[in-house]
Design an enzyme around this catalytic site. Structure first.
Site, PDB file in Angstrom:
ATOM      1  N   ALA A 324       0.831  -1.216   0.000  1.00 41.41           N
ATOM      2  CA  ALA A 324       0.000   0.000   0.000  1.00 41.41           C
ATOM      3  C   ALA A 324       0.861   1.262   0.000  1.00 41.41           C
ATOM      4  O   ALA A 324       1.928   1.259   0.605  1.00 41.41           O
ATOM      5  CB  ALA A 324      -0.901   0.002   1.233  1.00 41.41           C
ATOM      6  N   PRO A 325       0.423   2.312  -0.688  1.00 40.04           N
ATOM      7  CA  PRO A 325      -0.874   2.481  -1.362  1.00 40.04           C
ATOM      8  C   PRO A 325      -0.951   1.885  -2.770  1.00 40.04           C
ATOM      9  O   PRO A 325      -1.946   2.061  -3.459  1.00 40.04           O
ATOM     10  CB  PRO A 325      -1.006   4.004  -1.422  1.00 40.04           C
ATOM     11  CG  PRO A 325       0.402   4.506  -1.502  1.00 40.04           C
ATOM     12  CD  PRO A 325       1.226   3.557  -0.696  1.00 40.04           C
ATOM     13  N   GLY A 326       0.090   1.199  -3.209  1.00 37.36           N
ATOM     14  CA  GLY A 326      -0.021   0.489  -4.480  1.00 37.36           C
ATOM     15  C   GLY A 326       0.731   1.130  -5.627  1.00 37.36           C
ATOM     16  O   GLY A 326       0.545   0.752  -6.784  1.00 37.36           O
ATOM     17  N   ASP A 373      -0.514 -10.120   7.054  1.00 37.36           N
ATOM     18  CA  ASP A 373       0.758  -9.771   7.698  1.00 37.36           C
ATOM     19  C   ASP A 373       1.852 -10.502   6.931  1.00 37.36           C
ATOM     20  O   ASP A 373       1.916 -11.742   6.950  1.00 37.36           O
ATOM     21  CB  ASP A 373       0.697 -10.225   9.165  1.00 37.36           C
ATOM     22  CG  ASP A 373       1.967  -9.878   9.905  1.00 37.36           C
ATOM     23  OD1 ASP A 373       2.950  -9.435   9.265  1.00 37.36           O
ATOM     24  OD2 ASP A 373       1.988 -10.057  11.144  1.00 37.36           O
ATOM     25  N   CYS A 568      13.093   3.567   1.633  1.00 33.83           N
ATOM     26  CA  CYS A 568      13.275   4.999   1.385  1.00 33.83           C
ATOM     27  C   CYS A 568      13.986   5.629   2.583  1.00 33.83           C
ATOM     28  O   CYS A 568      13.635   6.698   3.033  1.00 33.83           O
ATOM     29  CB  CYS A 568      11.943   5.692   1.110  1.00 33.83           C
ATOM     30  SG  CYS A 568      10.751   5.527   2.442  1.00 33.83           S
TER      31      CYS A 568
HETATM   32  C1  SAM Z   1       6.993   1.679   2.303  1.00 27.70           C
HETATM   33  S1  SAM Z   1       5.292   1.387   2.441  1.00 27.70           S
HETATM   34  C2  SAM Z   1       4.979   0.588   0.928  1.00 27.70           C
HETATM   35  C3  SAM Z   1       4.813   1.526  -0.240  1.00 27.70           C
HETATM   36  C4  SAM Z   1       4.340   0.800  -1.491  1.00 27.70           C
HETATM   37  N1  SAM Z   1       5.210  -0.299  -1.845  1.00 27.70           N
HETATM   38  C5  SAM Z   1       4.191   1.720  -2.672  1.00 27.70           C
HETATM   39  O1  SAM Z   1       5.137   1.831  -3.450  1.00 27.70           O
HETATM   40  O2  SAM Z   1       3.125   2.316  -2.827  1.00 27.70           O
HETATM   41  C6  SAM Z   1       5.271   0.060   3.558  1.00 27.70           C
HETATM   42  C7  SAM Z   1       3.912  -0.587   3.759  1.00 27.70           C
HETATM   43  O3  SAM Z   1       4.153  -1.779   4.481  1.00 27.70           O
HETATM   44  C8  SAM Z   1       3.009  -2.050   5.250  1.00 27.70           C
HETATM   45  N2  SAM Z   1       3.415  -3.042   6.260  1.00 27.70           N
HETATM   46  C9  SAM Z   1       4.144  -2.852   7.382  1.00 27.70           C
HETATM   47  N3  SAM Z   1       4.331  -4.025   8.019  1.00 27.70           N
HETATM   48  C10 SAM Z   1       3.705  -4.963   7.292  1.00 27.70           C
HETATM   49  C11 SAM Z   1       3.523  -6.352   7.425  1.00 27.70           C
HETATM   50  N4  SAM Z   1       4.025  -7.033   8.466  1.00 27.70           N
HETATM   51  N5  SAM Z   1       2.824  -6.999   6.495  1.00 27.70           N
HETATM   52  C12 SAM Z   1       2.293  -6.351   5.440  1.00 27.70           C
HETATM   53  N6  SAM Z   1       2.418  -5.026   5.250  1.00 27.70           N
HETATM   54  C13 SAM Z   1       3.125  -4.343   6.163  1.00 27.70           C
HETATM   55  C14 SAM Z   1       2.588  -0.709   5.763  1.00 27.70           C
HETATM   56  O4  SAM Z   1       1.221  -0.722   6.092  1.00 27.70           O
HETATM   57  C15 SAM Z   1       2.909   0.187   4.567  1.00 27.70           C
HETATM   58  O5  SAM Z   1       1.751   0.388   3.797  1.00 27.70           O
END
Ligand code: SAM
Length: 651
Positions: A324-326, A373, A568
């Site tokens: 997310a957000p995708g 998760d 990042c």
């Molecule tokens: C850096 S952001 C991702 C940004 C995304 N890849 C993009 O380019 O739009 C990290 C995401 O990891 C999610 N997250 C954190 N721990 C997680 C877990 N254990 N399992 C799945 N998602 C997780 C958070 O909710 C957050 O949305």
């Protein structure tokens, strides 16, 4: 007296000169990693936004050429709109001066002559602001990226030195609005000031009046913590404000001039809306919200690079573990021509809905967004992949209806006191019917009972507690309506969630490629106005979490498949440190060359942690060229970002 104040004011507030505050131990650690001078440059760069906005083109819906054409038109329109705002402001000042305000007369004079003398990049620009000139300047503002042909770069301006003498009130005192740090960061990226972001302002601000916009920054509480101290509604001349602010501290924290869209009183009474429409910004970048929806996606350049490095192919099965957000998910699906399977995980339910919405907006059908998760994404037992074959994930009608129901609830939750009818109507008619219908039609037997429970809470039902509703069936109070709406929203979310496929995770080695864009300390994000909250302990915790995530990722890649890891952050412990961990833990995993290679090399060396008791190594000599690091100080003017690509051999 007035003259003296003016001098003092011009000295103090002439430009945007923020100083990024770090936790001292983090600052020492990063200074060691990057060298003192480089780290100082990084700190400075972080406080600025990039002057380039990077737009990824949805090449399945449009072309880069067409986007350049449309965006050029849009940027020109923005410039014209800004010019109109300035004119409107000048007219307002003139009217005020005719009405007999001597200070406004002075302001009108200053505004009329000086608004076009904004310093751009340290030099005074030409006085001319004619449409023709703006137009010729815009040619070349939008251009195709030199390496990535699905990326359009839009060049903004900054830093702009702003003449704040135009916003003096009586006695030369500044008319101003103080905003929260988050709000200021958004303004620096091109947004206007919205009501919730305003913390304090001068005692008397009229609609349409020019105001200086500054940031209320965190300050040390002397015990290792941080506080802002300014509460929403503060008047700048009050004793409270005087005790919180002193001019010296605030010097350099002014981010522009805007036009107040409401009076001071309204501003603190309202819950939403634009409070200040920015006229001059320290960084002049066009806002992209709602522009060419579905055809473009505003994304940091390194993020686009990371999806290219993954090199997804049509027909493959790809996992985006933290999606997310995708942004990257949709980038991957587009590179695959929307053919194959992209599974996008996030642990947050509402964020999963964001992915679904974005995929729908971009008309991408190969994406399945799942709340999971990622720490539990590898299946441990020998259970089938899908729990429910008859109810495929992401059934559009179901998701769309949930989105609609949540939107109705948002109207209720965000509506102002002037909209009581909306609350009642939405709650009574739509939300209840929607909820009952979704529950009854879309979910299995056990949830039908919940549906009837919700239906039975209709206002006129016998089961309804008397005090919640008036005799005519309307909610007795706004509070009751909201409470009900929230309850329904939670139930709707639960009910509209499809039967969870892959409830037990995914079979090992079941993906051609895996992207782990890990949650991280985000120390590379720009603009960043404060970094004091991140401690060494916090940084280590992020790294430990990333190791646990990548343990799962490695297991999910098929033999000879690909794993891309990205963050990042500038913290080498979360970047090179995690790469070292993977290479040392999994002998069948190796670093792969990346294409395109736009960033610089990685860091060789290591860090001493736990006060020197443990050494955590980073890369070894020879490995640094196999990762890419994006440096905020570099010529590409990007966020700080890190990408590593691994090849997973048969094991
Ligand atoms: C850096 S952001 C991702 C940004 C995304 N890849 C993009 O380019 O739009 C990290 C995401 O990891 C999610 N997250 C954190 N721990 C997680 C877990 N254990 N399992 C799945 N998602 C997780 C958070 O909710 C957050 O949305």
């Amino acid at each position: 007296m007035g003259e003296d104040r003016e001098m003092e004011f011009v000295d103090c507030y002439a430009s945007y000169r923020p100083r990024l505050i770090w936790d001292p131990r983090v600052s020492d650690y990063l200074s060691q990693a990057y060298g003192q001078q480089h780290f100082a440059q990084i700190s400075e760069a972080l406080t600025r936004p990039s002057v380039y906005s990077c737009v990824r083109v949805n090449t399945l819906q449009t072309t880069t050429k067409e986007v350049i054409k449309q965006l050029t038109r849009y940027v020109l329109q923005q410039q014209n709109d800004n010019q109109s705002r300035m004119l409107k402001q000048t007219e307002f000042q003139e009217k005020s001066s005719e009405a007999g305000d001597p200070h406004c007369a002075e302001k009108a004079d200053v505004t009329g002559t000086k608004l076009s003398r904004i310093q751009v990049g340290g030099t005074i620009s030409a006085e001319s602001t004619s449409e023709e000139d703006e137009g010729s300047e815009s040619c070349g503002i939008c251009f195709q990226h030199d390496v990535l042909d699905n990326v359009v770069m839009v060049k903004g301006k900054g830093p702009c030195s702003i003449d704040y003498t135009t916003v003096r009130g009586e006695g030369g005192v500044l008319k101003e609005v103080v905003v929260s740090r988050k709000c200021a960061e958004a303004v620096l990226r091109g947004a206007h000031v919205f009501v919730p972001g305003v913390l304090a302002c001068s005692g008397c601000i009229e609609k349409d009046e020019l105001v200086a916009v500054s940031v209320a920054m965190e300050r040390s509480d002397g015990e290792g913590g941080w506080f802002v101290g300014v509460t929403r509604g503060t008047t700048l001349s009050s004793e409270h404000a005087k005790s919180q602010f002193n001019d010296e501290d605030r010097s350099g924290w002014f981010i522009g001039i805007g036009r107040a869209m409401m009076t001071r009183a309204t501003l603190f009474r309202e819950a939403k809306g634009v409070a200040v429409e920015m006229v001059h910004r320290a960084y002049n970048l066009p806002p992209f919200s709602g522009v060419l929806s579905g055809d473009i996606f505003l994304q940091n350049l390194p993020s686009v690079v990371a999806t290219h490095v993954l090199d997804p192919q049509p027909g493959e099965r790809i996992l985006d573990m933290c999606a997310a957000p995708g942004g990257k998910t949709t980038g991957i699906a587009t590179l695959m021509g929307d053919k194959g399977e992209v599974i996008a995980l996030d642990r947050s339910h509402s964020k999963v809905l964001d992915i679904v919405r974005l995929a729908q907006e971009m008309k991408l059908t190969c994406i399945q967004a799942i709340k999971m998760d990622a720490l539990k994404s590898v299946r441990v037992e020998s259970t089938p992949d899908r729990i429910s074959q008859d109810k495929p994930l992401g059934e559009v009608s179901n998701t769309a209806r949930l989105t609609e129901a949540v939107a109705i609830d948002d109207i209720i939750t965000n509506s102002t006191s002037e909209e009581p009818n909306i609350i009642e109507e939405c709650s009574k008619k739509h939300l209840r019917e929607e909820s009952a219908q979704i529950l009854a039609e879309n979910v299995g037997g056990s949830k039908r009972d919940e549906a009837s429970t919700i239906s039975s809470t209709r206002p006129n039902s016998e089961a309804t507690p008397a005090k919640k509703f008036k005799d005519d069936g309307a909610y007795a109070s706004r509070k009751a309506a909201r409470k009900e709406a929230r309850k329904l929203k939670t139930e709707l979310k639960k009910a509209a969630e499809p039967e969870t496929p892959y409830r037990n995770g995914f079979a090992p080695q079941s993906f051609d490629r895996v992207l782990l864009d890990a949650p991280c300390s985000a120390l590379g994000l720009r603009p960043r106005l404060f970094a004091g909250q991140e401690t060494l302990d916090g940084l280590r915790q992020h790294a430990n979490y990333q190791r646990r995530l990548i343990d799962q990722a490695v297991q999910l890649v098929r033999p000879n498949g690909t794993l891309v890891y990205s963050t990042c952050t500038l913290n080498p412990g979360e970047n090179e440190g995690v790469v070292r961990y993977v290479l040392d833990t999994y002998p069948f995993v190796s670093l792969s060359p990346q294409h395109p290679q736009i960033g610089g090399p990685g860091l060789v060396g290591g860090e001493d942690v736990f006060d020197g008791a443990t050494h955590r190594p980073w890369l070894r000599k020879g490995e640094e060229q196999l990762v890419q690091r994006f440096d905020p100080v570099g010529p590409r003017d990007t966020i700080g970002f890190f990408v590593a690509k691994f090849s997973v051999a048969a094991h």
